[in-house]
Design an enzyme around this catalytic site. Structure first.
Site, PDB file in Angstrom:
ATOM      1  N   LYS A  96     -79.994  70.721 -93.760  1.00 32.06           N
ATOM      2  CA  LYS A  96     -79.456  70.310 -95.069  1.00 32.06           C
ATOM      3  C   LYS A  96     -78.530  69.093 -94.980  1.00 32.06           C
ATOM      4  O   LYS A  96     -78.446  68.302 -95.911  1.00 32.06           O
ATOM      5  CB  LYS A  96     -78.730  71.468 -95.738  1.00 32.06           C
ATOM      6  CG  LYS A  96     -79.684  72.474 -96.377  1.00 32.06           C
ATOM      7  CD  LYS A  96     -78.975  73.397 -97.331  1.00 32.06           C
ATOM      8  CE  LYS A  96     -79.961  74.307 -98.032  1.00 32.06           C
ATOM      9  NZ  LYS A  96     -80.526  75.329 -97.105  1.00 32.06           N
ATOM     10  N   GLU A 118     -74.173  72.725-107.287  1.00 35.37           N
ATOM     11  CA  GLU A 118     -74.060  74.168-107.313  1.00 35.37           C
ATOM     12  C   GLU A 118     -74.521  74.681-105.948  1.00 35.37           C
ATOM     13  O   GLU A 118     -75.167  73.960-105.184  1.00 35.37           O
ATOM     14  CB  GLU A 118     -74.947  74.772-108.403  1.00 35.37           C
ATOM     15  CG  GLU A 118     -76.433  74.801-108.084  1.00 35.37           C
ATOM     16  CD  GLU A 118     -77.089  73.430-108.147  1.00 35.37           C
ATOM     17  OE1 GLU A 118     -76.569  72.561-108.887  1.00 35.37           O
ATOM     18  OE2 GLU A 118     -78.097  73.231-107.456  1.00 35.37           O
ATOM     19  N   SER A 383     -85.630  75.118 -88.953  1.00 32.28           N
ATOM     20  CA  SER A 383     -84.748  74.430 -89.913  1.00 32.28           C
ATOM     21  C   SER A 383     -83.268  74.712 -89.711  1.00 32.28           C
ATOM     22  O   SER A 383     -82.428  73.907 -90.119  1.00 32.28           O
ATOM     23  CB  SER A 383     -85.160  74.773 -91.340  1.00 32.28           C
ATOM     24  OG  SER A 383     -85.197  76.172 -91.529  1.00 32.28           O
TER      25      SER A 383
END
Ligand SMILES: *Cc1c(COP(=O)(O)O)cnc(C)c1O
Length: 407
Positions: A96, A118, A383
């Protein structure tokens, strides 16, 4: 479809990937998103932006992350070789940060002072708070009260990193209400702030920008794999929540003779509310400002979703994935909680790598496919790392003593 001109043809200037994507926004916000798109088109081509992002990736994030050959795991499964792209070794422990650093740098170039977003499970909030701290920007994270109670460690991380966590108390007090709250705050302050979406979803230009920022994963992995083996992998695979880690990986292989497979969460099974497999069970619709395959009821409201991996329980998937599936370039399949947890324990025990439960879905798929393939190679995007999941896994599944191969 011709993939040699793909990046020139898609998305269209108004953000369409075939019939998917677009920008479904109230008129007040359309101007703000268009401003972001125009700025991105110019800035992303400037030599200064490119070299600054490269330096950040190297010095701050610790890139390139390695590609690793899982010899023991592969040997237990047969002759097919499994390789991992180690995004778990990226700073903050997941992919991310790749797009959050890009979004933060863009905000800085646009002269914005604040990042707004958010977060559900808190992973996007932590990555964005990290980027904000790095760039010296304010950071405002909207989070449902229910999620705040469940995700205390991530809330603490965001606060230590200097972010303001805004508790959302309306409705069900979870992700959907947090999205509404963050949009409202952005509407009030878009001159000074930028809204940062956490995956290849949302209105144009976010599916494009997030994919571009994540493509470093696929570009590095392709080069590293070729250098290690002299060949391309036979199969490339990654898990799909919104689809950002998968999009970044897949985009680098679109024009290659490589089978590409996205793995969605089947959770407890195919009943409504038990999974989040938008490709398998979704229909075309609009969600959070874009058109794609959505898990929705007859009136177009998102259905409840579930997965053991909280980063995968999103009732839609990025519009570019919808195009890739419909044109037949990428296949999508699903893995349930049980198989994902088994892969979580096996990768830990046989390779010394504790993967995120999200990533364990792709690893489980690769393990299943390796048994069927007998030869060749599979490149999996790992990931993220699983430290964040350990407490939950131990409480619900113990230490995994029974997740072993028979000798
Ligand atoms: C958030 C997350 C995902 C899912 O998001 P995508 O946009 O589908 O990549 C997958 N793995 C990890 C480790 C995550 O934190």
């Amino acid at each position: 479809m011709d993939f040699s001109t793909y990046f020139r043809d898609y998305p269209t200037p108004d953000g369409y990937y075939g019939e998917f994507g677009g920008m479904f926004l109230p008129p007040e916000l359309q101007t703000a998103f268009k401003e972001i798109y125009d700025a991105y088109l110019t800035i992303c081509k400037s030599a200064q932006f490119i070299s600054e992002l490269r330096r950040i990736r190297r010095e701050f994030q610790g890139r390139p992350t390695p590609v690793y050959h899982c010899q023991r795991l592969s040997q237990k499964l047969g002759n097919c070789q499994i390789y991992l792209k180690r995004e778990d070794l990226n700073h903050t422990g997941a992919h991310k940060l790749n797009h959050c650093m890009g979004e933060g740098l863009l905000a800085k170039y646009m002269g914005k002072k604040k990042l707004i977003a958010e977060t559900g499970a808190g992973q996007h909030g932590v990555a964005l708070a990290t980027a904000a701290a790095y760039f010296g920007l304010e950071c405002e994270i909207h989070m449902g009260e229910v999620d705040i109670a469940k995700q205390a460690p991530n809330v603490a991380r965001m606060k230590v990193l200097g972010a303001k966590v805004i508790p959302v108390t309306r409705g069900l007090k979870t992700l959907k209400e947090a999205v509404d709250s963050a949009f409202e705050s952005y509407l009030d302050s878009y001159k000074d702030s930028i809204y940062c979406i956490g995956s290849v979803v949302g209105p144009h230009p976010f599916p494009l920008m997030v994919r571009d920022f994540q493509m470093v994963v696929g570009v590095e992995a392709r080069e590293q794999f070729m250098e290690m083996t002299g060949f391309l992998p036979d199969v490339v695979t990654a898990c799909c929540g919104g689809g950002s880690n998968a999009a970044g990986m897949f985009a680098a292989f679109l024009n290659d003779p490589v089978r590409i497979i996205g793995v969605e969460p089947l959770g407890r099974g195919p009943k409504i509310g038990d999974h989040a497999a938008s490709m398998a069970y979704g229909t075309k619709g609009v969600l959070h400002g874009f058109e794609s395959y959505i898990l929705q009821d007859e009136s177009g409201n998102p259905q409840p979703v579930y997965s053991v991996a909280s980063g995968l329980d999103y009732p839609g998937i990025g519009p570019e994935h919808a195009l890739w599936r419909d044109c037949g370039r990428v296949e999508y399949d699903a893995i349930g909680d049980k198989e994902a947890v088994d892969a979580f324990f096996k990768l830990s025990r046989y390779e010394g790598i504790i993967p995120a439960l999200e990533s364990a879905h792709a690893i489980a798929y690769a393990m299943k496919l390796a048994k069927e393939m007998h030869s060749g190679s599979i490149l999996v995007n790992c990931s993220g790392r699983g430290d964040k999941d350990l407490d939950y896994v131990i409480e619900n599944f113990g230490f995994g003593e029974d997740h072993r191969f028979e000798d």
